[in-house]
Write a protein that holds these residues in place. Structure first.
Motif, mmCIF file in Angstrom:
data_model
loop_
_atom_site.group_PDB
_atom_site.id
_atom_site.type_symbol
_atom_site.label_atom_id
_atom_site.label_comp_id
_atom_site.label_asym_id
_atom_site.label_seq_id
_atom_site.Cartn_x
_atom_site.Cartn_y
_atom_site.Cartn_z
ATOM 1 N N PRO A 1 56.390 49.609 35.761
ATOM 2 C CA PRO A 1 56.823 49.969 37.125
ATOM 3 C C PRO A 1 55.659 50.350 38.049
ATOM 4 N N ALA A 2 54.501 50.673 37.485
ATOM 5 C CA ALA A 2 53.359 51.091 38.302
ATOM 6 C C ALA A 2 52.346 49.961 38.488
ATOM 7 N N LEU A 3 52.612 48.812 37.846
ATOM 8 C CA LEU A 3 51.617 47.737 37.784
ATOM 9 C C LEU A 3 51.239 47.161 39.151
ATOM 10 N N ASN A 4 52.263 46.882 39.954
ATOM 11 C CA ASN A 4 52.007 46.254 41.255
ATOM 12 C C ASN A 4 51.080 47.069 42.135
ATOM 13 N N ILE A 5 51.428 48.355 42.285
ATOM 14 C CA ILE A 5 50.614 49.218 43.154
ATOM 15 C C ILE A 5 49.197 49.322 42.600
ATOM 16 N N PHE A 6 49.089 49.463 41.273
ATOM 17 C CA PHE A 6 47.765 49.624 40.678
ATOM 18 C C PHE A 6 46.906 48.380 40.916
ATOM 19 N N GLU A 7 47.480 47.215 40.631
ATOM 20 C CA GLU A 7 46.688 45.981 40.786
ATOM 21 C C GLU A 7 46.350 45.707 42.249
ATOM 22 N N THR A 8 47.304 45.968 43.132
ATOM 23 C CA THR A 8 47.050 45.764 44.557
ATOM 24 C C THR A 8 45.941 46.695 45.046
ATOM 25 N N SER A 9 46.046 47.963 44.664
ATOM 26 C CA SER A 9 45.024 48.930 45.091
ATOM 27 C C SER A 9 43.651 48.545 44.557
ATOM 28 N N LEU A 10 43.628 48.099 43.309
ATOM 29 C CA LEU A 10 42.375 47.681 42.681
ATOM 30 C C LEU A 10 41.765 46.516 43.462
ATOM 31 N N ARG A 11 42.621 45.532 43.758
ATOM 32 C CA ARG A 11 42.170 44.327 44.443
ATOM 33 C C ARG A 11 41.683 44.625 45.859
ATOM 34 N N ARG A 12 42.390 45.555 46.532
ATOM 35 C CA ARG A 12 42.028 45.862 47.918
ATOM 36 C C ARG A 12 40.863 46.836 48.032
ATOM 37 N N GLY A 13 40.301 47.236 46.891
ATOM 38 C CA GLY A 13 39.117 48.095 46.930
ATOM 39 C C GLY A 13 39.417 49.573 47.108
ATOM 40 N N LYS A 14 40.689 49.940 46.954
ATOM 41 C CA LYS A 14 41.062 51.337 47.166
ATOM 42 C C LYS A 14 40.396 52.269 46.150
ATOM 43 N N PHE A 15 40.045 51.721 44.983
ATOM 44 C CA PHE A 15 39.436 52.558 43.943
ATOM 45 C C PHE A 15 37.913 52.389 43.882
ATOM 46 N N ASP A 16 37.354 51.611 44.814
ATOM 47 C CA ASP A 16 35.933 51.272 44.693
ATOM 48 C C ASP A 16 35.029 52.496 44.606
ATOM 49 N N GLU A 17 35.345 53.522 45.400
ATOM 50 C CA GLU A 17 34.509 54.727 45.352
ATOM 51 C C GLU A 17 34.545 55.350 43.960
ATOM 52 N N SER A 18 35.732 55.364 43.353
ATOM 53 C CA SER A 18 35.833 55.971 42.011
ATOM 54 C C SER A 18 35.400 55.016 40.914
ATOM 55 N N ARG A 19 35.068 53.789 41.279
ATOM 56 C CA ARG A 19 34.582 52.853 40.256
ATOM 57 C C ARG A 19 33.073 52.963 40.028
ATOM 58 N N VAL A 20 32.398 53.757 40.868
ATOM 59 C CA VAL A 20 30.933 53.819 40.780
ATOM 60 C C VAL A 20 30.493 54.517 39.484
ATOM 61 N N LEU A 21 29.653 53.830 38.715
ATOM 62 C CA LEU A 21 29.126 54.373 37.460
ATOM 63 C C LEU A 21 27.779 55.054 37.731
ATOM 64 N N PRO A 22 27.317 55.868 36.776
ATOM 65 C CA PRO A 22 26.060 56.595 36.979
ATOM 66 C C PRO A 22 24.883 55.705 37.399
ATOM 67 N N ASP A 23 24.861 54.440 36.971
ATOM 68 C CA ASP A 23 23.734 53.574 37.343
ATOM 69 C C ASP A 23 23.956 52.888 38.693
ATOM 70 N N GLY A 24 25.052 53.248 39.375
ATOM 71 C CA GLY A 24 25.290 52.699 40.709
ATOM 72 C C GLY A 24 26.163 51.454 40.718
ATOM 73 N N SER A 25 26.335 50.838 39.557
ATOM 74 C CA SER A 25 27.197 49.646 39.502
ATOM 75 C C SER A 25 28.664 50.075 39.515
ATOM 76 N N LEU A 26 29.574 49.088 39.702
ATOM 77 C CA LEU A 26 30.996 49.398 39.712
ATOM 78 C C LEU A 26 31.615 49.057 38.359
ATOM 79 N N MET A 27 32.489 49.939 37.862
ATOM 80 C CA MET A 27 33.213 49.630 36.627
ATOM 81 C C MET A 27 34.036 48.366 36.825
ATOM 82 N N GLU A 28 33.905 47.448 35.873
ATOM 83 C CA GLU A 28 34.731 46.236 35.883
ATOM 84 C C GLU A 28 35.867 46.416 34.888
ATOM 85 N N ILE A 29 37.077 46.100 35.323
ATOM 86 C CA ILE A 29 38.199 46.048 34.383
ATOM 87 C C ILE A 29 38.445 44.567 34.103
ATOM 88 N N THR A 30 38.200 44.156 32.874
ATOM 89 C CA THR A 30 38.277 42.730 32.557
ATOM 90 C C THR A 30 39.693 42.197 32.705
#
Ligand code: NAD
Length: 286
Positions: A38-67
């Protein structure tokens, strides 16, 4: 090659699952996620639209990739277990192969094997009711979503886990001490989860050579915790009473999970590791 992790129970960037994914990614792991249908749509949409980009930043500055993100409902093991009203529910009908057995099969088909399995999910429909007022339905639903879901995940994923692999779940001290407000059988579910951690450590250790541990985490303002209704009080209580008087960050739990999943913890299995600023060690409030 790097390790591959499957993390069940991520639907936003506020919970422990997300933080664990980040710590594992920072350590070089490939990240696969299981998200409640039931939470899949919002999660994938938010991920795709970059809503989580700030929280995806890893210590080395790159963004976490979810395969890959897999739809998952961990209260159903096989398609035969899914009741008609759920099958035809609009929130479920758009996705397929989301029972535990099918997700494990899909991961096997897509990637062959994994090294790390994380269970970061819980649900108790009557969590805000005291245990004394909890219905049989509510109690069993809490156990099904919060404890048996782990047995089922490990049952289906252990055969595709590489030897030396590790599995981690998240528990809460309400399993062993009285935490008024953590109701609906959720305290019972966590007690089950912790006991199962020991038995499963033995069985999965002998059969598959994998380790099974659980983290007893302190309070975090996640979506699930906000739904219980007492999270701010718990955070304040910890700030006042714990040996370490600082707010617990999800990252600290993520880092502990990365440690437990790593070869640094190669002799640790069947353990409950407290990551709670030491609050569990207190006998009285101060
Ligand atoms: P969260 O909301 O980020 O995570 C819970 C996840 O469970 C959600 O993504 C939800 O969609 C998912 N979920 C619920 N039912 C499901 C089902 N049937 N199938 C698949 N997924 C399902 O909240 P969180 O607090 O980070 O919770 C993660 C774990 O941490 C839970 O086991 C929780 O009990 C534990 N924990 C939390 C705290 C806290 O204070 N937040 C403290 C100790 C332990």
């Amino acid at each position: 090659r790097g390790k591959r992790a499957f993390i069940a129970g991520i639907a936003d960037d506020n919970g422990y699952g997300w933080a664990i994914a980040k710590s594992l990614a920072a350590a070089g792991a490939e990240i696969l996620v299981g998200t409640w249908v039931p939470a899949l749509n919002i999660f994938e949409t938010s991920l795709r639209r970059g809503k989580f980009d700030e929280s995806r930043v890893l210590p080395d500055g790159s963004l976490m990739e979810i395969t890959k993100v897999y739809p998952l409902d961990a209260v159903y093991d096989t398609p035969e277990d899914v009741p008609e009203d759920v099958k035809t529910n609009k929130r479920y009908a758009g996705s397929s192969k989301w029972t535990v057995k099918e997700v494990a099969e899909s991961v096997k088909q897509d990637f062959g094997s994994i090294d790390i399995l994380v269970h970061s999910l819980a649900n108790g429909p009557e969590v805000s009711k005291p245990l004394l007022e909890t219905s049989r339905y509510g109690y069993l639903a809490a156990i099904s979503a919060s404890s048996y879901s782990y047995v089922s995940l490990l049952q289906h994923f252990a055969p595709i886990m590489n030897p030396g692999g590790a599995s981690i779940s998240l528990t809460y001290i309400a399993s062993e001490r009285i935490i008024p407000g953590y109701g609906g059988g959720m305290s019972s579910a966590k007690a089950g989860l912790e006991s199962d951690t020991q038995v499963l450590a033995f069985e999965a250790g002998r059969k598959h050579g994998i380790r099974v541990n659980t983290i007893s985490a302190g309070p975090l303002r996640s979506r699930a915790a906000k739904a219980i209704g007492f999270i701010d009080m718990m955070i304040d209580y910890s700030l006042e009473n714990a040996p370490l008087q600082k707010e617990l960050s999800a990252e600290e739990v993520g880092n502990a999970a990365a440690f437990l999943a790593s070869p640094l913890a190669s002799a640790i299995t069947g353990a409950v590791l407290y990551v709670d600023n030491g609050l569990n060690a207190m006998g009285v409030g101060v």
